[in-house]
Design a protein around this motif. Structure first.
Motif, PDB file in Angstrom:
ATOM      1  N   PHE A 115       6.197  -8.240  -0.370  1.00 23.46           N
ATOM      2  CA  PHE A 115       6.736  -9.570  -0.072  1.00 23.46           C
ATOM      3  C   PHE A 115       5.762 -10.255   0.872  1.00 23.46           C
ATOM      4  O   PHE A 115       5.322  -9.660   1.867  1.00 23.46           O
ATOM      5  CB  PHE A 115       8.115  -9.487   0.586  1.00 23.46           C
ATOM      6  CG  PHE A 115       8.573 -10.803   1.162  1.00 23.46           C
ATOM      7  CD1 PHE A 115       9.113 -11.777   0.347  1.00 23.46           C
ATOM      8  CD2 PHE A 115       8.423 -11.076   2.514  1.00 23.46           C
ATOM      9  CE1 PHE A 115       9.509 -12.999   0.861  1.00 23.46           C
ATOM     10  CE2 PHE A 115       8.825 -12.297   3.049  1.00 23.46           C
ATOM     11  CZ  PHE A 115       9.378 -13.257   2.218  1.00 23.46           C
ATOM     12  N   GLY A 116       5.410 -11.495   0.568  1.00 21.98           N
ATOM     13  CA  GLY A 116       4.439 -12.194   1.403  1.00 21.98           C
ATOM     14  C   GLY A 116       4.791 -13.640   1.641  1.00 21.98           C
ATOM     15  O   GLY A 116       5.509 -14.267   0.856  1.00 21.98           O
ATOM     16  N   ASN A 142       2.577  -6.479   8.077  1.00 25.82           N
ATOM     17  CA  ASN A 142       1.330  -7.067   8.551  1.00 25.82           C
ATOM     18  C   ASN A 142       1.546  -8.539   8.869  1.00 25.82           C
ATOM     19  O   ASN A 142       2.225  -9.250   8.123  1.00 25.82           O
ATOM     20  CB  ASN A 142       0.223  -6.935   7.502  1.00 25.82           C
ATOM     21  CG  ASN A 142      -0.272  -5.518   7.345  1.00 25.82           C
ATOM     22  OD1 ASN A 142       0.154  -4.810   6.445  1.00 25.82           O
ATOM     23  ND2 ASN A 142      -1.161  -5.083   8.219  1.00 25.82           N
ATOM     24  N   PHE A 143       0.951  -8.974   9.970  1.00 25.99           N
ATOM     25  CA  PHE A 143       1.154 -10.342  10.455  1.00 25.99           C
ATOM     26  C   PHE A 143      -0.180 -10.883  10.961  1.00 25.99           C
ATOM     27  O   PHE A 143      -0.967 -10.153  11.589  1.00 25.99           O
ATOM     28  CB  PHE A 143       2.177 -10.336  11.590  1.00 25.99           C
ATOM     29  CG  PHE A 143       2.407 -11.678  12.231  1.00 25.99           C
ATOM     30  CD1 PHE A 143       3.219 -12.618  11.623  1.00 25.99           C
ATOM     31  CD2 PHE A 143       1.816 -11.998  13.443  1.00 25.99           C
ATOM     32  CE1 PHE A 143       3.444 -13.859  12.206  1.00 25.99           C
ATOM     33  CE2 PHE A 143       2.029 -13.228  14.039  1.00 25.99           C
ATOM     34  CZ  PHE A 143       2.852 -14.157  13.419  1.00 25.99           C
ATOM     35  N   PRO A 193      -2.250  -2.110   3.962  1.00 28.18           N
ATOM     36  CA  PRO A 193      -2.359  -1.432   2.656  1.00 28.18           C
ATOM     37  C   PRO A 193      -2.944  -2.296   1.557  1.00 28.18           C
ATOM     38  O   PRO A 193      -3.531  -1.773   0.609  1.00 28.18           O
ATOM     39  CB  PRO A 193      -0.916  -1.029   2.348  1.00 28.18           C
ATOM     40  CG  PRO A 193      -0.063  -1.913   3.208  1.00 28.18           C
ATOM     41  CD  PRO A 193      -0.862  -2.174   4.435  1.00 28.18           C
ATOM     42  N   ASN A 194      -2.810  -3.624   1.657  1.00 30.19           N
ATOM     43  CA  ASN A 194      -3.389  -4.521   0.659  1.00 30.19           C
ATOM     44  C   ASN A 194      -4.732  -5.101   1.096  1.00 30.19           C
ATOM     45  O   ASN A 194      -5.341  -5.872   0.361  1.00 30.19           O
ATOM     46  CB  ASN A 194      -2.433  -5.677   0.360  1.00 30.19           C
ATOM     47  CG  ASN A 194      -1.229  -5.247  -0.447  1.00 30.19           C
ATOM     48  OD1 ASN A 194      -1.281  -4.265  -1.176  1.00 30.19           O
ATOM     49  ND2 ASN A 194      -0.131  -5.969  -0.316  1.00 30.19           N
ATOM     50  N   GLY A 195      -5.177  -4.757   2.303  1.00 26.65           N
ATOM     51  CA  GLY A 195      -6.359  -5.386   2.867  1.00 26.65           C
ATOM     52  C   GLY A 195      -7.662  -4.722   2.457  1.00 26.65           C
ATOM     53  O   GLY A 195      -7.688  -3.673   1.805  1.00 26.65           O
ATOM     54  N   ASN A 196      -8.766  -5.336   2.859  1.00 28.66           N
ATOM     55  CA  ASN A 196     -10.091  -4.791   2.639  1.00 28.66           C
ATOM     56  C   ASN A 196     -10.308  -3.633   3.617  1.00 28.66           C
ATOM     57  O   ASN A 196     -10.299  -3.821   4.826  1.00 28.66           O
ATOM     58  CB  ASN A 196     -11.138  -5.884   2.868  1.00 28.66           C
ATOM     59  CG  ASN A 196     -12.528  -5.441   2.469  1.00 28.66           C
ATOM     60  OD1 ASN A 196     -12.834  -4.258   2.403  1.00 28.66           O
ATOM     61  ND2 ASN A 196     -13.402  -6.416   2.223  1.00 28.66           N
ATOM     62  N   GLN A 232       0.495 -15.818   8.415  1.00 32.14           N
ATOM     63  CA  GLN A 232       0.572 -14.980   7.227  1.00 32.14           C
ATOM     64  C   GLN A 232       1.390 -13.723   7.519  1.00 32.14           C
ATOM     65  O   GLN A 232       1.184 -13.068   8.537  1.00 32.14           O
ATOM     66  CB  GLN A 232      -0.832 -14.599   6.760  1.00 32.14           C
ATOM     67  CG  GLN A 232      -1.669 -15.812   6.376  1.00 32.14           C
ATOM     68  CD  GLN A 232      -3.055 -15.460   5.893  1.00 32.14           C
ATOM     69  OE1 GLN A 232      -3.428 -14.292   5.843  1.00 32.14           O
ATOM     70  NE2 GLN A 232      -3.823 -16.480   5.526  1.00 32.14           N
ATOM     71  N   VAL A 233       2.314 -13.414   6.602  1.00 38.95           N
ATOM     72  CA  VAL A 233       3.218 -12.272   6.762  1.00 38.95           C
ATOM     73  C   VAL A 233       3.228 -11.476   5.465  1.00 38.95           C
ATOM     74  O   VAL A 233       3.260 -12.059   4.372  1.00 38.95           O
ATOM     75  CB  VAL A 233       4.653 -12.740   7.085  1.00 38.95           C
ATOM     76  CG1 VAL A 233       5.596 -11.542   7.205  1.00 38.95           C
ATOM     77  CG2 VAL A 233       4.686 -13.560   8.371  1.00 38.95           C
ATOM     78  N   GLN A 234       3.192 -10.146   5.592  1.00 37.54           N
ATOM     79  CA  GLN A 234       3.333  -9.272   4.429  1.00 37.54           C
ATOM     80  C   GLN A 234       4.200  -8.062   4.770  1.00 37.54           C
ATOM     81  O   GLN A 234       4.064  -7.491   5.857  1.00 37.54           O
ATOM     82  CB  GLN A 234       1.974  -8.752   3.957  1.00 37.54           C
ATOM     83  CG  GLN A 234       1.193  -9.686   3.089  1.00 37.54           C
ATOM     84  CD  GLN A 234       0.004  -8.980   2.477  1.00 37.54           C
ATOM     85  OE1 GLN A 234       0.065  -8.469   1.368  1.00 37.54           O
ATOM     86  NE2 GLN A 234      -1.099  -8.961   3.202  1.00 37.54           N
TER      87      GLN A 234
END
Length: 336
Positions: free
Chosen positions: A145-146, A189-190, A260-263, A167-169
């Motif tokens: 969810f983002g 993540n924020f 987890p979705n980041g570079n 930005q929020v995930q």
């Protein structure tokens, strides 16, 4: 009205990474996503097609997935989509938060999305359902969810504007009806910050900007397979844009940061060595991007990135080249 949308990206991405956090590799390939789009009214569109991803050197497709979606324009600036989404780079997320390489390897997302794009406000709220489960499955369901929000101010004195991104995930691994051995995990993540842009001689000499961003991460269930339950990072960036050229410099400083979705080049958790955590990272980055043929439907892009790790005393780099084509072609107008 019936239209044909053709979306394709041919790409080369070479990551020359030699560090304990992430290994280097090369992505070379293309995807093709043809869709038939039916629009009974100006506010409604229904799409059906396929997403075909193939890496060079492999004799078969790595992804063959159906594309099915319905979109409703709630206003001139706001659109709701259910099904296959315009995700990936369209979310406008920061690379440490959401890997920009997903434009090649994970371009297709599925779930729902609410986007508002006006002169001063951009907001994208979405759920990407990455792994669906049935009762008795032995794997976890996975979804993200983002929320991506950015406010851009009116011009101040005709030379300056500022941007405020938020930005929020949430990424969740779990599921009540599945039987899986791993613990339930929900990672948060924020990111928030501010950017100031300056027009140089009315953009005659381009635009320059400075930006500061703060990142936070937390494992909400208190049990993390990554070895990290919470952390933080800061990113100070300098930008210069002139026509089709972008030059950027940045300083990244992180403690126990994991997205987890980041570079992974920015993270503190190794993606190839089990249990390896590098708790503190200090990285000086440089970026040069050149966008040729910047048409509304066609883009030839060349990007060079360098990453100097001040603690490990080593320089990594990445080079990307892609041709991006995305065009809606009207086929017929149906008369009632």
């Amino acid at each position: 009205m019936i239209s044909l949308r053709i979306k394709t990206i041919s790409f080369v991405k070479n990551n020359e990474y030699f560090n304990p956090v992430t290994e280097g590799y090369t992505l070379l390939g293309a995807f093709l996503q043809p869709e038939l789009v039916y629009s009974p009214t100006e506010k409604i569109s229904i799409s059906a097609g396929a997403h075909l991803l193939k890496y060079s050197g492999i004799g078969k497709f790595s992804q063959v997935r159906p594309v099915l979606s319905a979109s409703l324009k709630l206003s001139d600036k706001t659109t709701l989509t259910i099904g296959s989404l315009n995700g990936s780079d369209k979310h406008r997320l920061f690379d440490p938060h959401f890997d920009s390489e997903r434009i090649y390897s994970a371009n297709l997302e599925e779930g729902f999305q609410l986007v508002r794009n006006s002169e001063h406000i951009f907001t994208d709220t979405w759920i990407n359902w990455e792994n669906f489960i049935f009762k008795g499955d032995s794997v976890r369901e996975v979804f993200t969810f983002g929320e991506s929000f950015k406010y851009t101010s009116p011009k101040i004195g005709d030379i300056m504007e500022f941007e405020i991104p938020v930005q929020v995930q949430f990424k969740h691994f779990g599921g009540q009806i599945s039987n899986y051995p791993e613990p339930v995990e929900t990672m948060f993540n924020f990111a928030v910050g501010m950017r100031v842009n300056f027009d140089l001689a009315g953009k005659k000499y381009g635009q320059a900007g400075i930006e500061y961003l703060q990142f936070l991460n937390n494992e909400l269930n208190g049990e993390s397979q990554s070895g990290i339950t919470h952390g933080y990072a800061s990113w100070t960036r300098f930008h210069y844009t002139y026509k089709s050229l972008y030059i950027g410099m940045a300083y990244w400083r992180a403690h126990n940061y994991f997205a987890p979705n980041g570079n992974y080049i920015y993270g503190c958790v190794s993606d190839y060595q089990t249990g390896v955590v590098v708790p503190d990272r200090k990285i000086i980055t440089n970026f040069v991007y050149l966008t040729i043929l910047p048409e509304s439907y066609l883009e030839l892009f060349l990007g060079v990135e360098t990453y100097y790790d001040a603690d490990l005393k080593r320089l990594d780099n990445a080079i990307a080249l892609h041709l991006n084509f995305d065009k809606l072609i009207r086929l017929a107008v149906l008369r009632h």
